[in-house]
Design an enzyme around this catalytic site. Structure first.
Site, PDB file in Angstrom:
ATOM      1  CG  ASP A   1      -2.025  -5.389  -2.828  1.00  0.00           C
ATOM      2  OD1 ASP A   1      -3.233  -5.214  -2.620  1.00  0.00           O
ATOM      3  OD2 ASP A   1      -1.134  -4.976  -2.077  1.00  0.00           O
TER       4      ASP A   1
ATOM      5  CB  CYS B   1      -0.969  -0.003   1.183  1.00  0.00           C
ATOM      6  SG  CYS B   1      -1.489  -1.606   1.761  1.00  0.00           S
TER       7      CYS B   1
ATOM      8  CG  HIS C   1      -6.253  -0.897   1.153  1.00  0.00           C
ATOM      9  ND1 HIS C   1      -4.881  -0.796   1.301  1.00  0.00           N
ATOM     10  CD2 HIS C   1      -6.768   0.200   1.760  1.00  0.00           C
ATOM     11  CE1 HIS C   1      -4.589   0.308   1.981  1.00  0.00           C
ATOM     12  NE2 HIS C   1      -5.723   0.929   2.263  1.00  0.00           N
TER      13      HIS C   1
ATOM     14  CD  GLN D   1      -0.803  -8.974  -0.319  1.00  0.00           C
ATOM     15  OE1 GLN D   1      -0.232  -7.896  -0.502  1.00  0.00           O
ATOM     16  NE2 GLN D   1      -1.643  -9.168   0.675  1.00  0.00           N
TER      17      GLN D   1
ATOM     18  CE  LYS E   1     -11.900  -6.436   8.113  1.00  0.00           C
ATOM     19  NZ  LYS E   1     -10.665  -7.166   8.412  1.00  0.00           N
TER      20      LYS E   1
ATOM     21  CG  HIS F   1      -3.709  -0.152  -3.090  1.00  0.00           C
ATOM     22  ND1 HIS F   1      -2.614  -0.946  -3.318  1.00  0.00           N
ATOM     23  CD2 HIS F   1      -4.107  -0.388  -1.821  1.00  0.00           C
ATOM     24  CE1 HIS F   1      -2.340  -1.634  -2.213  1.00  0.00           C
ATOM     25  NE2 HIS F   1      -3.232  -1.314  -1.299  1.00  0.00           N
TER      26      HIS F   1
ATOM     27  NE  ARG G   1       1.729  -9.113   5.134  1.00  0.00           N
ATOM     28  CZ  ARG G   1       0.435  -9.030   4.844  1.00  0.00           C
ATOM     29  NH1 ARG G   1      -0.417  -9.873   5.422  1.00  0.00           N
ATOM     30  NH2 ARG G   1      -0.016  -8.132   3.999  1.00  0.00           N
TER      31      ARG G   1
END
Length: 648
Positions: A393, A344, A521, A391, A475, A395, A373
């Site tokens: 991912d 992000c 997100h 991911q 969310k 945005h 992580r």
């Protein structure tokens, strides 16, 4: 004596003396209800039948027909019964805690000798003996000093530690199952005979530290599963057997997909077959996102701590980050960086390059972002939980008025992707504002309303999860259901006005003034590693042709057919199919068994008849029948089946 009013689910109100118990309430209605009741709900709180009710309240009485409270009590009481059984067999064993889990319970014991599989059988037998005694379950509230003295006298050090952890204003509740006693907050059943003796099973023994503290001695954890009846237990054990057959770690070895090793804990070594699945899935997602208006980017792996401090991750997520220290030339101190745990903040940096106008929004930035992580060694599990992952991912930077449309489009995209990948159903969990949050109630009303409207536009149902949103916004979490009914949380959609503010993201509005964009997100698959693990288990390794790493094996029946075998394999390969020739001097049945174990979807067997007719004998994975096709026909059919769903 003071009276209280109790309101029942049908709206009926009855008056009782203050201090009445649910057991007494049930008896006042019918003796049969008093006998069948196991617990109550009082003002929404799960209530023991022996606890007094001292004020006006709503009440509902539960029996074993009420699934949720029944399962909670059955599993909770079985934990106590198991601990009692252990101490009756081995009086020297010290007991600790025994909480309820998703399908059963566990209890941790301090015992010098390790428990064996034979011991589990003896414990189960003793538990059934205790259940058949139908002994009453009693509860009392003691003062702290009395409880401490009681456990000191009996040499139970773990119970003394538990008392220290109980807040000073909380009751010390003591429970007896027959003559055996445990410290517990309850509630519990009325007597042991309410437990189903044929609906539980002890599953395993494992090591566990007391409250996860590795400086303490290792305890022994016995876990069990329990249900309301034998049929439900049998169904669950069958599900476990099926899940074991589908275990992605086992199939990963058989299909030569990946491995993990101690030198890189939680990091995946992808083999050619596994990497084929990965790249095919990535290419599919890239096309789907591109067609949905996303622009793909790439951001750095190692980022200075300054950015993580600005974003708030350094304070909130530091313990899960991998830190990289670099001796910069000429610097007086080491420069501290971190491997990114999420993408992000880096995406905001790309957004911030050049002033944006409202005409540029929504701006959808997507990245197959590699993240790291820290996960404890005990929590890692094959592909399902790793330290290094990628991911899908993305945005979306947008205005407040664009949130609803973006959310609706996302749900539509997610639904289509899941369907293409073989998952027909999914659930949505809608998490709303928590008690501790930023932003006005008016702003939360508007954003939560936008998400709710988007779900309705998509024609989807959702489960409300009040108070579980992030501090910065609500969310949606998306759970898909696999072939054997398990649910997996993969997709997510989160509304965030906070990070753009922290990192200085702006756009120029129609009014010429500068405004903060909202940052949405979103992910569909989540972690590629985990999703591939889910795919493998969903299909039991029998992936659809377009995803299968080894799509077709062309196998010779006799060596005189070898030249035609290679010709067929070459013709399939020329059309983009993953085909291989097997001309080994082995019997065809051996080849079929071997390639079936490797989950090859299609095997083409070729003997002299096929050579003469320029045909193939096609056999599909899991099918005992064969079909004869011409070479041109099989090539056309395989090309059509191997085309990804979005390109058909």
């Amino acid at each position: 004596m003071a009276q209280i009013s109790l309101t029942f689910p049908d709206g009926n109100v009855r008056d009782y003396p203050a201090g009445v118990t649910p057991a007494e309430v049930a008896a006042s209605i019918a003796p049969s209800l008093a006998k069948a009741s196991i617990s109550a709900s009082v003002d929404g709180t799960h209530w023991d039948m022996a606890w007094p009710i001292t004020a006006d309240a709503t009440i509902s009485l539960h029996t074993l027909k009420d699934e949720a409270p029944a399962l909670e009590l059955i599993r909770h009481d079985l934990a106590h019964v198991m601990a009692r059984a252990v101490q009756e067999i081995w009086p020297e064993v010290k007991v600790t805690i025994g909480p309820v889990t998703e399908h059963g319970w566990f209890y941790d014991f301090d015992r010098a000798e390790p428990f064996t599989p034979e011991d589990l059988g003896a414990i189960e037998k003793k538990m059934r003996e205790i259940i058949n005694l139908r002994e009453p379950i009693r509860t009392e509230i003691w003062d702290r000093d009395r409880a401490i003295a009681y456990y000191k006298e009996r040499g139970e050090p773990y119970k003394l530690e538990l008392i220290d952890r109980i807040p000073a204003d909380a009751p010390i509740r003591m429970y007896w199952h027959g003559e055996w006693q445990d410290l517990c907050r309850g509630p519990h059943l009325q007597h042991t005979g309410q437990l189903p003796p044929d609906a539980f099973k002890l599953m395993a023994v494992a090591g566990a530290y007391w409250f996860g503290d590795s400086t303490r001695p290792m305890l022994q954890r016995i876990s069990g599963v329990a249900f309301r009846n034998r049929e439900d237990l049998k169904a669950y054990l069958t599900l476990l057997e099926e899940a074991a057959k589908r275990d992605h770690r086992k199939l990963g070895r058989e299909m030569e997909l990946f491995h993990l090793q101690e030198e890189a804990p939680g990091m995946v070594f992808w083999h050619p077959n596994g990497w084929s699945i990965y790249r095919t899935l990535e290419d599919y997602m890239r096309r789907r996102q591109r067609s949905a208006g996303y622009r793909e980017i790439r951001t750095p792996q190692v980022v200075d701590r300054i950015l993580w401090e600005k974003s708030g991750h350094w304070e909130a997520y530091r313990e899960n980050m991998f830190i990289v220290e670099v001796d910069e030339e000429g610097a007086r101190e080491k420069r501290i960086n971190a491997l990114k745990p999420m993408n992000c903040p880096c995406h905001v940096q790309i957004y911030n390059q050049g002033l944006k106008s409202y005409r540029d929004l929504p701006l959808r930035l997507a990245e197959f972002g590699s993240c790291h992580r820290y996960e404890s060694s005990g929590s890692m599990h094959g592909l399902m939980r790793v330290r290094g992952f990628t991911q899908d991912d993305a945005h979306i930077f947008c205005t407040e008025d664009q949130i609803e449309a973006e959310c609706a489009d996302f749900i539509k995209l997610l639904s289509s992707v899941y369907k293409d990948l073989g998952f027909e159903g999914f659930e949505i969990k809608f998490s709303t504002r928590p008690d501790v949050r930023i932003g006005s109630d008016e702003a939360w009303d508007k954003v939560e309303g936008a998400l709710e409207n988007a779900i309705r536009k998509a024609g989807a149902e959702y489960e409300l999860d009040p108070g579980e949103g992030a501090f910065y916004g609500p969310k949606l979490d998306f759970k898909l259901t696999d072939a054997i009914g398990r649910k997996w949380q993969c997709g997510t959609f989160q509304v965030d006005p906070n990070l753009p503010t922290r990192l200085g993201a702006e756009y120029v509005g129609e009014d010429g003034a500068r405004h903060r964009p909202y940052m949405l997100h979103r992910a569909i698959l989540g972690s590629f590693e985990r999703f591939i693990g889910i795919l493998i288990e969903n299909y039991a390794g029998k992936l659809p042709l377009w995803l299968a790493p080894r799509q077709i094996v062309v196998a010779s029946i006799v060596s005189d057919a070898d030249a035609y075998v290679k010709e067929v394999a070459a013709a399939l390969t020329a059309r983009g199919l993953r085909a291989e020739a097997d001309t080994r001097n082995e019997k065809i049945n051996y080849k079929v068994r071997e390639h079936s174990l490797g989950k090859v979807p299609v095997i083409l067997a070729i003997g002299m008849k096929e050579v003469e007719e320029r045909s193939v004998s096609m056999r599909r994975l899991g099918d005992t029948r064969s079909e004869t096709l011409s070479l041109d026909a099989v090539v056309a059919q395989m090309v059509a089946e191997a085309t990804p769903p979005d390109l058909r």
